[in-house]
Enzyme design. Structure first.
Site, PDB file in Angstrom:
ATOM      1  N   SER A 278      42.950  49.466  43.601  1.00 19.72           N
ATOM      2  CA  SER A 278      42.682  50.845  44.212  1.00 19.72           C
ATOM      3  C   SER A 278      43.699  51.882  43.663  1.00 19.72           C
ATOM      4  O   SER A 278      44.375  51.698  43.188  1.00 19.72           O
ATOM      5  CB  SER A 278      42.675  50.821  45.847  1.00 19.72           C
ATOM      6  OG  SER A 278      42.051  49.558  46.042  1.00 19.72           O
ATOM      7  N   ASP A 350      54.656  39.494  47.684  1.00 19.89           N
ATOM      8  CA  ASP A 350      54.449  38.207  47.572  1.00 19.89           C
ATOM      9  C   ASP A 350      54.814  37.703  49.037  1.00 19.89           C
ATOM     10  O   ASP A 350      55.787  37.642  49.325  1.00 19.89           O
ATOM     11  CB  ASP A 350      55.586  37.316  46.725  1.00 19.89           C
ATOM     12  CG  ASP A 350      55.270  35.717  46.547  1.00 19.89           C
ATOM     13  OD1 ASP A 350      54.611  35.589  47.100  1.00 19.89           O
ATOM     14  OD2 ASP A 350      56.179  35.456  46.053  1.00 19.89           O
ATOM     15  N   ASP A 353      53.792  31.708  50.232  1.00 20.44           N
ATOM     16  CA  ASP A 353      54.633  30.714  49.627  1.00 20.44           C
ATOM     17  C   ASP A 353      54.308  29.370  49.788  1.00 20.44           C
ATOM     18  O   ASP A 353      53.602  28.979  50.625  1.00 20.44           O
ATOM     19  CB  ASP A 353      56.215  30.984  49.874  1.00 20.44           C
ATOM     20  CG  ASP A 353      56.800  32.215  49.328  1.00 20.44           C
ATOM     21  OD1 ASP A 353      56.206  32.733  48.373  1.00 20.44           O
ATOM     22  OD2 ASP A 353      57.745  32.817  49.578  1.00 20.44           O
TER      23      ASP A 353
END
Length: 816
Positions: A278, A350, A353
């Site tokens: 975007s 991130d 996990d």
């Protein structure tokens, strides 16, 4: 006797035909019902003039009358006297236009497709249930419903949807219900939460942990450090390097001395789509012709019909907001009011996990953690399957989260490691509804930051501008407090030192306000420079789009809304600008193929004069895209593909690959070690050039206009369920992946918006679709042509329920 036999046979045949024509056979709809002139798909045809200009509807559940005015693109402008009625009306109107779409997506998120489609979608359902989608949605829903404000919003919205559903007879069902032969069901608030979790999956539901662990295992830390660096060589971060911190950072958790990646033999096959992204940007009053900020946003998502977005204006005491919402979720997600405007892009932090789990024994009822065996929670999922008995599936949960696959089997997404537990921010409770409720009512920077404090997942770059002349951007959401590289590889699930240790305080999320350069922007690139004190991720979207936007914004003066619209349609590819001169120089150093010299010289000449713009008629992009991508493949395929190594690995990123081509021609990675000869970089450049030219010649014939980029790219907008004939194919548009105008084969700007702040806000927007989800409506895809040519519609923003506007064409009254 014969007469009786004939009668029985006739009855039997009639009964059989009746059953066949009214029963769904595999993917074939029940033709008797589907073709019925009384309730079949014929009833879904909609004439342009069939929409009532005046109408009074009685909707039990409303507390007071609601005025709804529809403009010429059939955008509803809702005027209610309280919050309850405002969101009740939003639910009713959205369902009226998009009921099947919102219902279908929540069936996907909840793992309930098989009950509509049949056993062919059973594995899809198992996957989404094992990903804990309902588990996460329920936790967020509990938080939303515990807050009296958002409880009212969500319940009213759901009641409005149910008011519409209860008004339907079978002949009025949306087309897709008839085709798939099922009926709408009651809408529960959980579905709103599921919809937001589905967006979280789309934007943050994948990880490279497994592939990076395989790379570390095969090549060791020195190679991984070289080919997968924590920060790229070329970057233009969202928060400029050197932006002073306005907080004292917390210490990061210590890296465990035993830190090393767990290894796995399982490999991924289905890649996350690198083209999802975007743009958003805003210029300050110093850069605009009006002296007030201008803001633009274009989220890049998969292009589908019905469109992912739905336009609406919501007005009640304390709020008058216009923008787009996701059908099935209340409030406005991207939009503006008289004082402020905001937009979003994906952060790509991130936030997922994987932890390798050590089971006590084959019963998988306990796992080892923190020096002791801990119980595993077992959740039995009952999956309904159309035409078959229900299936039961047991999902195991640890304190990290679900073990998505606990036994050897083929995962739905191969990047999902087996016997590993998942930790994901989408499983944590957050009240995103409150965040958008407050954003819709914001009037200044303080209101905006107060709203963002409630937002959790998926993390977004919230850009903002107001008529007090503030511009700002916050990469915002819940970010776990990690040591550097925590989660780059699979983690040890037995040691609590590897657990998430807390959260980055929301007020310390990256941000910049009123920077000296006079603009803020994001395009999915790195949120910050290396000077930010916390670890968010080691890889983000490549820098080209963001850098091109910043280049143009830096030069911009006396900007108008059209200046930002033109920038949204910018087709320059910085990757081609960087790499093509080098590739041509290497190619020209090689002897030409004598047999193909004439034909190839035309291609070379074209590439020498091409200026790197991805216009629809340009030929250069068709050649460069095939040439560059094949060159990259020739460099890495022998070392990082399953064919070359026996296991699948993540390939080095574009930035590192470009550095190798530009500066390291003698690197050991250049040679194809599967061949006895030693290949050089010029060899690979020549071979990939021949591949590109041969491919286009086979597809389109000799070099000529048919090689144009729009023909090679072929942008398609498909129906959400990929029903043939209900999409728009082969659109004649430029742009591409990694370009500001990121219109690729299946993805692109799903909503383009430009808002000029000031005493009288002015806004413009378009999306590739229409307000109606009914393929039989003229408003199903009526905005595509305007979107295709890069234009915007002026948006009708009404200040009160009686304001005169020549584009307002209908007024409805909803009565209690």
């Amino acid at each position: 006797m014969i007469k009786w036999i004939k009668a029985v046979l006739a009855l039997a045949i009639s009964g059989a035909l009746t059953w066949v024509l009214n029963t769904k056979q595999g993917d074939v709809p029940p033709f008797g019902k589907f073709l019925s002139p009384f309730e079949g798909f014929w009833q879904n045809g909609e004439a342009t003039d069939a929409f009532p200009a005046q109408q009074n509807l009685t909707l039990p559940g409303l507390q007071a009358p609601v005025q709804v005015r529809f403009d010429d693109r059939r955008v509803p402008h809702v005027f209610a006297q309280n919050d309850h009625d405002l969101y009740f009306a939003q639910g009713y109107l959205t369902a009226r236009d998009r009921l099947w779409q919102m219902d279908f997506v929540t069936h996907v998120a909840a793992g309930r497709l098989a009950e509509i489609v049949g056993p062919s979608r059973l594995e899809t359902d198992r996957f989404f249930r094992r990903m804990g989608m309902v588990y996460g949605a329920q936790k967020s829903l509990d938080m939303v419903m515990a807050n009296p404000v958002t409880h009212n919003v969500l319940q009213s919205y759901s009641d409005g949807i149910n008011a519409y559903i209860s008004s339907l007879s079978a002949k009025e069902y949306p087309f897709e219900y008839k085709l798939l032969n099922y009926a709408p069901e009651r809408w529960e608030p959980l579905k709103c939460a599921l919809l937001l979790k589905y967006m979280a999956f789309d934007l943050s539901g994948r990880s490279d942990d497994l592939r990076m662990s395989n790379a570390l295992n095969k090549y060791g830390p020195a190679v991984v450090k070289d080919l997968f660096p924590d920060y790229p060589q070329r970057e233009d971060p969202i928060v400029p390097v050197g932006t002073p911190l306005d907080f004292k950072p917390l210490p990061a958790p210590p890296t465990p001395p035993s830190f090393q990646a767990a290894m796995s033999e399982k490999v991924p096959a289905r890649e996350p789509d690198p083209e999802l992204g975007s743009n958003n940007f805003a210029v300050s009053g110093e850069k605009s012709a009006s002296g007030f900020p201008i803001l633009a946003n274009d989220p890049h998502l998969q292009l589908n019909l019905p469109s992912i977005w739905y336009q609406i204006q919501l007005t009640a005491p304390g709020v008058n907001v216009y923008g787009v919402t996701i059908p099935g979720a209340p409030t406005v997600i991207i939009g503006f009011n008289q004082q402020v405007a905001w937009g979003v892009t994906n952060v790509a932090a991130d936030v997922m996990d994987w932890y390798q789990i050590k089971f006590r024994d084959h019963t998988r009822r306990e796992y080892w953690h923190d020096g002791r065996w801990k119980p595993i929670r077992r959740v039995v999922e009952r999956i309904k399957v159309r035409g078959q008995p229900d299936r039961l599936d047991t999902v195991l949960y640890t304190h990290h989260g679900p073990i998505v696959y606990d036994r050897d089997e083929k995962p739905f997404l191969s990047e999902t490691p087996i016997r590993h537990a998942m930790r994901w921010t989408a499983h944590d409770a957050a009240n995103e509804v409150l965040a958008f409720y407050l954003l819709n009512r914001a009037s200044n920077y303080q209101d905006y930051t107060a709203a963002l404090a409630n937002y959790g997942s998926p993390a977004q770059n919230f850009i903002f501008a107001d008529n007090q002349k503030d511009i700002t951007i916050w990469p915002n959401g819940k970010f776990p407090l990690k040591w550097r590289d925590q989660g780059k590889f699979i983690l040890d699930g037995t040691d609590p030192a590897y657990d998430w240790q807390g959260w980055i305080p929301q007020v310390q999320n990256p941000h910049v306000k009123n920077p000296a350069r006079g603009f803020v922007s994001s395009a999915n690139q790195s949120s910050t420079g290396p000077d930010y004190p916390y670890y968010l991720n080691w890889t983000f979207g490549s820098y080209e789009r963001g850098h091109r936007i910043n280049e143009r914004l830096a030069r911009m003066t006396r900007a108008t809304p059209d200046s930002l619209r033109v920038l949204q349609n910018d087709n320059l590819n910085l990757n081609a600008q960087l790499m093509l001169p080098r590739m041509l120089a290497l190619l020209d150093s090689q002897p030409q193929n004598v047999a193909k010299r004439g034909a190839r010289q035309q291609v070379r000449t074209e590439m020498h004069r091409w200026k790197y713009f991805y216009e629809a008629n340009a030929i250069g992009p068709s050649i460069f895209e095939l040439w560059y991508s094949n060159l990259v493949r020739r460099i890495w395929e022998d070392d990082f593909s399953k064919k070359g190594t026996g296991i699948e690995l993540r390939w080095p990123g574009r930035d590192r690959t470009n550095t190798l081509i530009l500066q390291e021609p003698d690197s050991k990675w250049i040679d194809d070690r599967r061949t006895p000869a030693k290949e050089t970089l010029p060899d690979l450049v020549r071979l990939s050039f021949e591949f590109a030219a041969d491919s286009l010649q086979r597809k389109f014939g000799e070099f000529g206009p048919k090689w144009r980029w729009a023909n090679q790219k072929s942008t398609d907008i498909l129906h959400l369920a990929q029903l043939p004939g209900f999409g728009r194919m082969d659109l004649d548009v430029g742009g591409g992946a990694g370009i500001v105008n990121a219109t690729s084969e299946r993805n692109g700007p799903s909503w383009r918006m430009v808002v000029a702040l000031g005493p009288q806000v002015q806004a413009y927007g378009v999306y590739p679709g229409g307000q109606s989800g009914n393929p039989g409506s003229p408003f199903y895809d009526n905005m595509i042509e305007t979107w295709r040519v890069g234009q915007l519609y002026p948006l009708v923003f009404l200040h009160n329920a009686t304001e005169q506007n020549k584009r307002v064409q209908a007024t409805w009254t909803l009565n209690k």
